[in-house]
Structures are given as structure tokens and as C-alpha cells.
Design a protein around this motif. Structure first.
Motif, PDB file in Angstrom:
ATOM      1  N   VAL A 211      39.453  30.378  52.517  1.00  0.00           N
ATOM      2  CA  VAL A 211      41.050  30.627  53.391  1.00  0.00           C
ATOM      3  C   VAL A 211      41.444  28.785  53.427  1.00  0.00           C
ATOM      4  CG1 VAL A 211      42.486  31.861  55.131  1.00  0.00           C
ATOM      5  CG2 VAL A 211      40.455  32.789  53.835  1.00  0.00           C
ATOM      6  N   ALA A 212      42.862  28.819  53.330  1.00  0.00           N
ATOM      7  CA  ALA A 212      42.790  26.614  54.519  1.00  0.00           C
ATOM      8  C   ALA A 212      43.032  26.773  55.419  1.00  0.00           C
ATOM      9  CB  ALA A 212      44.659  27.460  53.888  1.00  0.00           C
ATOM     10  N   GLY A 213      41.856  26.008  56.272  1.00  0.00           N
ATOM     11  CA  GLY A 213      42.146  25.717  58.317  1.00  0.00           C
ATOM     12  C   GLY A 213      41.608  26.978  58.161  1.00  0.00           C
ATOM     13  N   ALA A 214      40.596  27.608  57.831  1.00  0.00           N
ATOM     14  CA  ALA A 214      39.549  28.957  58.188  1.00  0.00           C
ATOM     15  C   ALA A 214      38.666  28.313  58.648  1.00  0.00           C
ATOM     16  CB  ALA A 214      39.578  29.971  57.560  1.00  0.00           C
ATOM     17  N   GLY A 215      38.000  27.639  58.159  1.00  0.00           N
ATOM     18  CA  GLY A 215      36.711  26.710  58.657  1.00  0.00           C
ATOM     19  C   GLY A 215      35.526  27.290  57.584  1.00  0.00           C
ATOM     20  N   ALA A 216      34.412  27.207  57.142  1.00  0.00           N
ATOM     21  CA  ALA A 216      33.195  27.248  56.748  1.00  0.00           C
ATOM     22  C   ALA A 216      32.459  28.501  56.872  1.00  0.00           C
ATOM     23  CB  ALA A 216      32.130  26.297  56.883  1.00  0.00           C
TER      24      ALA A 216
END
Length: 779
Positions: free
Chosen positions: A392-397
Motif C-alpha cells: 500500500v503506497a505510503g503505508a510502511g513495511a
């Protein structure tokens, strides 16, 4: 030699393969932590070997690893190492100067392009480019250029060198956490990425409260003295010449202290007017401290400790660092480890402070001899790309990982915030009245949704159980016995969610003879010798950041992601335990190592500026600089730079006096440029305001502006690590007490009727957004 006797199949990082190119401290230590949890780590060295082999820390930071020698500038050597990399999961860099000993094809970006499923960790000395000559890892230079040195307690307001590189050790723990988070993400996507945790990030995770910057408040020099600004959370010399730590941080303890000491009149003074915060006003600090000092000087240290403990006030006598590894507290939590090292012989070192019930750490081998395994090059099969889901873009690992954080005050909530920074969904569950430290410590409570819930009520506990059913991890840092009383111990939660992971931070473990003793950060710094080490031969020094709380939080995050990685692969949950006592050992790990022939560990002193005339801080015409030269080469290089005469050394040999007067006449940035220009590493000792304006800090998102409503915006630490594919993008903000209670319960599937009933019963409270207040620094 082994940390645990669990079965060989129960290993958190079993089958994970690591190629370690790193040098220095942070990279090797991160690879060590991976190896402690059974990753197969191969250290690649040149024929000359890692320069770090000459220091005692090498014996610890390279335990459990294998060493091969490879000439990476030859066809055969390159082919051998590429064969390793084709089957590796992780590649570790660190220490700086890689361009001098690694060909271009083995640099981090090149490896990411060549091996798309590889997780590449760069534990860099700074961020990207290193802004001092030579580019090698330097804790002293890092402390100055990141503003940490000028935020330390002092009498002069000048930069202070911490006597041990705790921010580098902490950066290594955090780098390991970020790397495992990238492995977790790879399980879903099949893609590797480049993870960068630089020295700047290490200072962020250790010094977060000191790096909150109000642009409208002029930064003043820290001149409150070596004992810090607070008369209630500080160090005092007693009648017998010994020092004690007074840990009256919260109003409850402060009221008890004032009463026991017979100093009620201080609160009645119009300058204080009953407000404990007023003791931190600069004009009040001297006279309040003088009154406290006079009282403490009237009795022995043992007498005061007994009196204060009877009143329930946290306190302890300061001990020496040399006593810590041999202490019964450390031995009770299994942190004293002995290995037969091929270089040093018998070495006593800290063990691994993370206890995992299903996948314990194992320390099975000493550090390897140079090239010991060259002829036993592992036959790793090439890794095939797998996974199909896109991040998910920008959501974090850690996007998709659900965590409930029931921690209080500092270490527990901070662990939740750090996991939120990595992308986890975190709920901060706290008592309806709110965490007593949440306003002063708001920077430790960010990125979480706020749930106010009464776990002492049956309705509140049942609601909590229902939240746990869909959670992956529950974090706490309660005193031993509290979880049992609340019926939320691991076994209780396992009945609700058989695969739950629980992470507990305690002072001295959950089953040691000291397990029920109270603990504050300052108590552990006192008992483990950190304050006395910083003071050296002078009076002990109050260290200005909560090292033990911060390190404990970092260890909890690492334990959490290790357990999550194991759960993804096996479906099995477990209990993870971290101790503040263990954190106090790891936070000064090389300094504690015992080995025949090692040089004594460095210590500080009053307003400690550095160990030698060529390796220390100096005042310039418009600020301070930190240089790091050596006695053999610095005189000639200083002459080459035109800083001193080419004729000879000072007649008296007093280089300190000569350089003090010489630098005082020159501009700061001019001196830094001249020194670096001739090869003497040097940096400016920067003020906090300079950090916000730094273009590299801006490019890496190190700080972000946080809106404080009616108050002016403030700059806060923002991104604690860099991920090439899965970096969190939004700003983490603190939640008010119960600000998201109804939202959290609704998202968990609670009916509106049940939510209303919980609110009516007081089992849950719906709160409002966080309201900011200004607090003066307490340490």
C-alpha cells in the motif's frame, strides 16, 4: 555457550541468509543481532581483515558469524561472493568508506538492482554522504553535528561528549528491526528493498524528546550543571561521599519527597506557589537545588535510600560500570555471557536481552578467525522471487499488522510509536484518566489511535478480549503482577487468540528475585554505572536522555517483529520479554566487555569535551567545532592547513592551550573546512535550529512540522528510517485520551448498542483530540 536449550527448529530467522560487508559498530552489531536469532551470517573480509578486529567489541559484534576472505577486485573473488548474494536474503553495509574496499558492483544500489529480492541494509555513519573527512563512522562527530552534544547537561553550555556511543548501539537495534520489517513485507510482495538507518536515525531514536524544536523559542545553552535542571529527578552527594539518584518524576513521588525531606516550605514559597513545574524555572533551579543538597548532605547514602524507599520514592545508590556484568541483577536475567574468543581468549560480554518463548536467541560460536570459513563457502541455493501482493503506497513495511499497546509512561508507548512508524496499525489502550506521562511525553505517543478503557471492570476486560481476537501483538510495560491482576497475561490472551504475540518490558524479568522491584530509567542508569562513567574522575553526570527506556523500547520492537516474522511463516504466536537491566548492558556493550589485555573503557568527566587535545571540541569565534585527529599526524596537518605555524609544536607541548586560543579567533565553519581539507575529520557542533534548515535533513524527512492548534507549530522527529519502497509517508501525531475509542470499537465490529453501554458504564471513555501544553525539560 548457548543462550537457550530450545529445539533447533524453533529459530526466529532460521534459513535466513546474510552477507555482511560492514565494519565499524552499527552494521556488525545489527548483523550480530540477526545471527543471535539464527540467521546464517557470512562476514566477507579482505586479506587484511576488518580493521575492527583490533577492538574488544569485535568479539561481541561478530559472534555466531562465519568469516570468508575474498579479493573482490579479482574475477574469482567476485564470482564467489556473487554466488553468495544470489542465495542471500539480506546484505549488510556499515562503517563508511565502502567505496575504498568494495567495487562499484558491490555497492548497495548496484546490489538492489542486481538482486531484486535482496533486502539491503545500510547502517551509514550519517545519512547518505558523510560530512567529515574520511567518511568513517564516528560517534563523537555524530553527536556534535546532530545537536546531541550541545543538548547535554553541562556547566559551561559547551558540547559534551557522551562517554559511550549509546546512540550508535541503539541505531544498530533499530536497523535490525527495520530490516526484519522489510523481510516481513517481502513475504507478501516477494520484493527486496534498500533500508537505510544512518547515524542521524540513531540519534533520533535515542534523543527524541531533546530533538523537539520550537522555532519561536530561542534555544538557550544548557548550563544547569552536571546534575541536570530538576531538583527532584537528579543526583545528590550524601554525608558519606557516595551519590544517590532521586527519581521523583511524577507528582505522587514529588509530594512524598518534599514531605520526607521536610522541605514543604519550598512549595509555599511564592516563587514556586505549589507548582512542581516551577522548580524547573531557570531562576529557581539554583536555590531549590541548594536546599535539597544541604538536606541530603546531612545523612549517609544508605540512610537516605532507606528513608525514601519507605516513603515509596524511587531511589538508589550510584554504582560503577565495572560492577554491572557481575551483578546479581544481570545474572538473574541471563545477560552475562562468556565465550572463548580466538583473539582475546576468555571474553565476558553482554548476552542477548530479548527472551522469546518459542524462538529464543542462541549464541553458539565466538567471533571467527579471519577467513576461518573461506574453504567452507556455503552452498546457498539461489533465491527465487515470490509473493504477488503490492504494498500500500505510503503505508510502511508493517502495513496490516495490528498492535494493541497497553504500555504506560515511556518504554511501552514508545515501542508502539516506533512500530507505527514502520507501518503497523497501533491502538494505544490506556486508563480512562489517561497516562500520567502523556502530556510531557507526547512525542513518545504518536501514530497511535487512542482508546480509553477500564481493564479493572469486567465489561472493559471483555471488550479488550474482543479486540485481542483480531490483533497480532499486545505490548505492555507494567510491573510484574499487574497483568495477572488484570487477567491479561499471555496465557489469558492466548485463550482468546491462540496465536497472539505478547511483548512485555520489565525491569528485571518476570521470574527473577528482583522482578517486583520498581524501576525508572534513572534507577537503571545509576545501578549500571552510566552516570559514574559519564562523570569519570569527577562528580557523576546526569545523562540528558532516557537511554534505558529508549533502548528497552527498541528491543521490544525488535522482539515484536521477530515474533511476527516467525508467526507469518508458522502461524505460531509466543511471549516476548525484554528487561531494562538487559537494555542497560546492551547500551554500553563494548565498554562492559572483559578480556585480558584490553584497554580500559573510556570515561567522561565534568563538561567532557573529548580525550585528547587533537580529539575534542573547541570554541570558535561564533560557535563550537569537534575535531578528531591523532597525535601522530595532526601537528603536520594543522600546519598544512595554516592553522598553526609550520615551525614546531608549542614550546611547552601544550597543544590544548595553543588550539584553544587559535580556534577562538576563527569562524566555526572556516575551521571545519580547513580541517577537513587536510584530512582531519571535523564538524560544527550544531544548535537544533540548524538541523531543521539542513537540506539533507529535509531531503530525508528527518523532521516535520507538527500543528499544535492554538500554540505555534513545532518541529518533531519524523522519519526514523528510510525504505526505498515501503516508507511511511504521513505525519505521526499524538492522540488524545480515548480520542478514537468509539471509532476503534466500531471498526472491531462492536454494535452501537454495545458501544453505548460501555460508555454508560464507564468501561470505555470517548475523549477529544490532544491538547498541547508547554513543559520545561526535566533532565
Amino acid at each position: 555457550m548457548s543462550e537457550s536449550s530450545g529445539s533447533s527448529s524453533s529459530r526466529a530467522l532460521d534459513s535466513v541468509r546474510v552477507v555482511d560487508f560492514s565494519r565499524g559498530i552499527a552494521g556488525p552489531m545489527a548483523a550480530m543481532l540477526l545471527a543471535d536469532f539464527s540467521a546464517d551470517v557470512v562476514k566477507v573480509e579482505s586479506a587484511e581483515g576488518d580493521p575492527g578486529r583490533r577492538r574488544p567489541g569485535f568479539a561481541m559484534w561478530n559472534r555466531n558469524k562465519r568469516s570468508i576472505v575474498a579479493d573482490l577486485f579479482s574475477d574469482a573473488g567476485r564470482a564467489h561472493v556473487h554466488a553468495l548474494l544470489a542465495g542471500a536474503d539480506i546484505c549488510v553495509f556499515g562503517g563508511g568508506g565502502e567505496e575504498a574496499y568494495l567495487p562499484a558492483e558491490f555497492q548497495p544500489e548496484a546490489l538492489c538492482a542486481t538482486y531484486p529480492s535482496l533486502v539491503v541494509l545500510s547502517a551509514t555513519p550519517f545519512l547518505d554522504a558523510t560530512p567529515w573527512a574520511g567518511g568513517l563512522e564516528s560517534p563523537a562527530l555524530l553527536a556534535s553535528i546532530t545537536g546531541v552534544a550541545l543538548r547535554h547537561n553541562s556547566s559551561t553550555g559547551g558540547p559534551v561528549d557522551p562517554s559511550f556511543p549509546h546512540w550508535v548501539y541503539a541505531g544498530a537495534i533499530w536497523a535490525t528491526t527495520a530490516t526484519v520489517a522489510a523481510l516481513i513485507e517481502r513475504q507478501h510482495s516477494g520484493q527486496g528493498q534498500h533500508v537505510t538507518v544512518g547515524g542521524v536515525h540513531g540519534t533520533l531514536v535515542t534523543s527524541t524528546p531533546a530533538l523537539v524544536i520550537d522555532p519561536l523559542v530561542q534555544e538557550a545553552a544548557v548550563t544547569t550543571g552536571s546534575a541536570g535542571p530538576s531538583a527532584l529527578y537528579t543526583l545528590y552527594e550524601c554525608q558519606d561521599g557516595r551519590w544517590i539518584f532521586l527519581g521523583a518524576l511524577t507528582p505522587k513521588f514529588q509530594r512524598a519527597t518534599i514531605k520526607v525531606l521536610g522541605l514543604e516550605d519550598i512549595l509555599e514559597d511564592e516563587r514556586i506557589a505549589g507548582n512542581f513545574e516551577a522548580v524547573l524555572v531557570p531562576t529557581n533551579i539554583p536555590w531549590v537545588r541548594k536546599r535539597f543538597s544541604e538536606v541530603f548532605a546531612s545523612r549517609s547514602s544508605d540512610a537516605w535510600v532507606a528513608i525514601l524507599k519507605e516513603a515509596g520514592v524511587p531511589t538508589t545508590v550510584l554504582l560503577d560500570r565495572s560492577e554491572w556484568l557481575a551483578s546479581p541483577e544481570i545474572q538473574s536475567v541471563g545477560m552475562r555471557l562468556e565465550l572463548d574468543d580466538p583473539t582475546w581468549g576468555k571474553v565476558v560480554m553482554p548476552g542477548n536481552p530479548i527472551r522469546m518463548s518459542a524462538t529464543p536467541a542462541r549464541i553458539e560460536r565466538a567471533s571467527p578467525r579471519l577467513g576461518e570459513h573461506t574453504q567452507q563457502l556455503p552452498g546457498w541455493a539461489p533465491r527465487a522471487a515470490g509473493g504477488a501482493s503490492a504494498p500500500v503506497a505510503g503505508a510502511g513495511a508493517l502495513a496490516g499488522l495490528r498492535i494493541i499497546d497497553v504500555g504506560a509512561v515511556l518504554a511501552g508507548p514508545y515501542a508502539g510509536t516506533l512500530l507505527a512508524e514502520l507501518g503497523a496499525e497501533v491502538i494505544k489502550a490506556e486508563i480512562p484518566e489517561g497516562d500520567a506521562f502523556r502530556e510531557r511525553g507526547f512525542v513518545f505517543f504518536r501514530g497511535q489511535r487512542g482508546l480509553a478503557i477500564d481493564l479493572t471492570s469486567e465489561a472493559g476486560r471483555e471488550a479488550f478480549y474482543d479486540l485481542v481476537r483480531d490483533a497480532d501483538i499486545v505490548i505492555d510495560n507494567y510491573r510484574v503482577g499487574v497483568l495477572a491482576r488484570l487477567k491479561i497475561e499471555h496465557e489469558d490472551l492466548k485463550k482468546v487468540n491462540p496465536n497472539i504475540i505478547t511483548v512485555s518490558i520489565t525491569a528485571f524479568g518476570e521470574d527473577s528475585p528482583f522482578s517486583r522491584e520498581p524501576a525508572f530509567d534513572g534507577l537503571l542508569q545509576s545501578r549500571s554505572g552510566l552516570f559514574t562513567a559519564q562523570g569519570g574522575n569527577d562528580a557523576p553526570v546526569m545523562i540528558s536522555v532516557p537511554i534505558i527506556d529508549g533502548t528497552s523500547a527498541l528491543l521490544a520492537t525488535l522482539g515484536a517483529v521477530l515474533a511476527a516474522f516467525h508467526k507469518i511463516r508458522t502461524g505460531e504466536g509466543q511471549h516476548v520479554s525484554v528487561t531494562m537491566a538487559g537494555a542497560a548492558a546492551l547500551a554500553q556493550c563494548e565498554e562492559l566487555i572483559e578480556a585480558q589485555g584490553r584497554l580500559p573503557a573510556s570515561k567522561g568527566g565534568a563538561d567532557y569535551a573529548g580525550p585528547t587535545a587533537f580529539d575534542r571540541s573547541y570554541r570558535t569565534r561564533d560557535g563550537w567545532i569537534r575535531m578528531q585527529g591523532d597525535a601522530d599526524t595532526a601537528p603536520a596537518l594543522l600546519a598544512k592547513a595554516g592553522i598553526v605555524s609550520r615551525d614546531a609544536a608549542p614550546p611547552s607541548g601544550d597543544w590544548l592551550a595553543t588550539l584553544t586560543s587559535t580556534f577562538a579567533e576563527r569562524a566555526r565553519d572556516e575551521v571545519v573546512a580547513l580541517l577537513n581539507g587536510v584530512g582531519i575529520p571535523a564538524v560544527p557542533a550544531r544548535r537544533l535550529g540548524e538541523l531543521v534548515a539542513d537540506p539533507e535533513y529535509r531531503r530525508w524527512g528527518v523532521f516535520a512540522e507538527l500543528d499544535r492548534g492554538s500554540m505555534s507549530p513545532v518541529w518533531v522527529p519524523n522519519r526514523y528510517a528510510h525504505f526505498s519502497r515501503t516508507e511511511r509517508q504521513d505525519l505521526m501525531t499524538p492522540a488524545g485520551v480515548g480520542e478514537h475509542s468509539v471509532e476503534v470499537l466500531h471498526d472491531a465490529g462492536f454494535s452501537q448498542e454495545r458501544i453505548d453501554r460501555l460508555l454508560e458504564q464507564g468501561a470505555v471513555r470517548q475523549g477529544t483530540p490532544f491538547i498541547y501544553r508547554y513543559f520545561a525539560a526535566y533532565r
